[in-house]
Write an enzyme that holds these catalytic residues in place. Structure first.
Site, PDB file in Angstrom:
ATOM      1  N   LYS A   1     -10.292  -4.309   1.182  1.00  0.00           N
ATOM      2  CA  LYS A   1      -9.059  -3.528   1.120  1.00  0.00           C
ATOM      3  C   LYS A   1      -9.079  -2.364   2.102  1.00  0.00           C
ATOM      4  O   LYS A   1      -8.044  -2.007   2.697  1.00  0.00           O
ATOM      5  CB  LYS A   1      -8.824  -3.027  -0.303  1.00  0.00           C
ATOM      6  CG  LYS A   1      -8.552  -4.153  -1.302  1.00  0.00           C
ATOM      7  CD  LYS A   1      -7.389  -5.037  -0.861  1.00  0.00           C
ATOM      8  CE  LYS A   1      -7.003  -6.055  -1.923  1.00  0.00           C
ATOM      9  NZ  LYS A   1      -5.914  -6.959  -1.454  1.00  0.00           N
TER      10      LYS A   1
ATOM     11  N   SER B   1      -5.342  -1.855  -2.682  1.00  0.00           N
ATOM     12  CA  SER B   1      -5.829  -1.462  -3.999  1.00  0.00           C
ATOM     13  C   SER B   1      -6.457  -0.082  -3.917  1.00  0.00           C
ATOM     14  O   SER B   1      -6.949   0.328  -2.855  1.00  0.00           O
ATOM     15  CB  SER B   1      -6.873  -2.467  -4.495  1.00  0.00           C
ATOM     16  OG  SER B   1      -7.604  -1.967  -5.591  1.00  0.00           O
TER      17      SER B   1
ATOM     18  N   TYR C   1     -15.007  -6.091  -2.571  1.00  0.00           N
ATOM     19  CA  TYR C   1     -13.548  -6.006  -2.742  1.00  0.00           C
ATOM     20  C   TYR C   1     -13.009  -4.741  -2.080  1.00  0.00           C
ATOM     21  O   TYR C   1     -12.013  -4.790  -1.351  1.00  0.00           O
ATOM     22  CB  TYR C   1     -13.212  -6.017  -4.233  1.00  0.00           C
ATOM     23  CG  TYR C   1     -11.738  -5.922  -4.541  1.00  0.00           C
ATOM     24  CD1 TYR C   1     -10.875  -6.954  -4.198  1.00  0.00           C
ATOM     25  CD2 TYR C   1     -11.214  -4.801  -5.178  1.00  0.00           C
ATOM     26  CE1 TYR C   1      -9.516  -6.874  -4.484  1.00  0.00           C
ATOM     27  CE2 TYR C   1      -9.867  -4.710  -5.475  1.00  0.00           C
ATOM     28  CZ  TYR C   1      -9.021  -5.751  -5.126  1.00  0.00           C
ATOM     29  OH  TYR C   1      -7.673  -5.657  -5.407  1.00  0.00           O
TER      30      TYR C   1
END
Length: 264
Positions: A176, A151, A172
């Site tokens: 990633k 992402s 998050y």
């Protein structure tokens, strides 16, 4: 069905909906036998639309070959069972797409330990472990493809920070970023074995049940990227020799434009 991936076996995690489902359908369209893995077997199991059976039905309706395997990627035994079941059904795995994600958004001071550990288990440990399980077979056959779905959140924030700094995406982004560093390191390790390892992110937010649920976009937001764009880029990264395309932190639209330009 015939196609570039005829005779290949692919495992796609997180393939009950969204980007994972689109990738599974695209690989099957090129002739791959696809094992569709995710937790959602029945619609009532999730607040989000889509099941692994739905994805298999789409593939079979188009003339492809696929099977569903219920898998909780947070469980080590489930990961082992997935690889074993895929091998028993179709043969050794040629393509592994690590797409599954469990995502929570909260500021760091408010993030619970359970959610923190679960996110890393599914988004970092699971791709690491599944890669360990499939690499020996790929090495024995002299080729293979591992694709990790990342992402734009992996990028460092700018300063002064923008309006989304307080949205709670730090964990998050950490997951990633770790996944991307794992990607390039593994690609370097496996370069001589002709095993391609790449990471792929969308250029723009993809409207999926997950991103809509978290209110990251809306169905009609300008600039949305259709899941099929990610699927096309994933296919591009899952059949070229490692010498030609490996160790990349790629963005879907940029990659496709690059490949079109190279093809003349």
């Amino acid at each position: 069905m015939g196609g570039v991936l005829e005779g290949k076996v692919a495992v796609v995690t997180g393939a009950s909906r969204g980007i994972g489902a689109a990738i599974a359908v695209r690989l099957a369209a090129e002739g791959a036998k696809v094992v569709v893995a995710a937790r959602t077997v029945e619609a009532a199991q999730s607040r989000l639309e889509g099941t692994i059976g739905d994805t298999v039905a789409r593939i079979e309706a188009a003339g492809g070959t696929a099977s569903a395997h219920a898998t909780d990627l947070a469980r080590e035994q489930d990961r082992q069972d997935l690889v074993q079941a895929a091998g028993q059904r179709y043969g050794q795995i040629d393509i592994l797409v690590n797409n599954a994600a469990v995502t929570y958004f909260a500021p760091v001071p408010d993030f619970t330990d359970r959610r923190y550990r679960l996110m890393f288990e599914v988004q970092v440990t699971a791709p690491f472990h599944l890669s360990q399980l499939v690499v020996p077979g790929m090495r024995a056959r002299g080729e293979g493809w591992i694709l990790n779905i990342s992402s734009i959140a992996a990028r460092h924030p700018t300063f002064p920070p923008g309006p989304y700094a307080g949205f709670g995406g730090t964990v998050y982004g950490m997951c990633k970023a770790a996944l991307e560093r794992f990607t390039t390191g593994l690609a370097a390790e496996l370069y001589a074995d002709n095993i391609a390892v790449n990471a792929l992110s969308p250029n723009q937010v993809v409207p999926t049940p997950g991103t809509l649920f978290h209110r990251l976009t809306t169905d009609d937001a300008p600039g949305n990227e259709p899941p099929e764009v990610m699927a096309e880029a994933a296919f591009a990264l899952c059949h070229r020799p490692a010498a030609a395309l490996t160790g990349r932190i790629a963005y879907s639209q940029d990659l496709l434009a690059e490949l079109r330009s190279a093809a003349g």
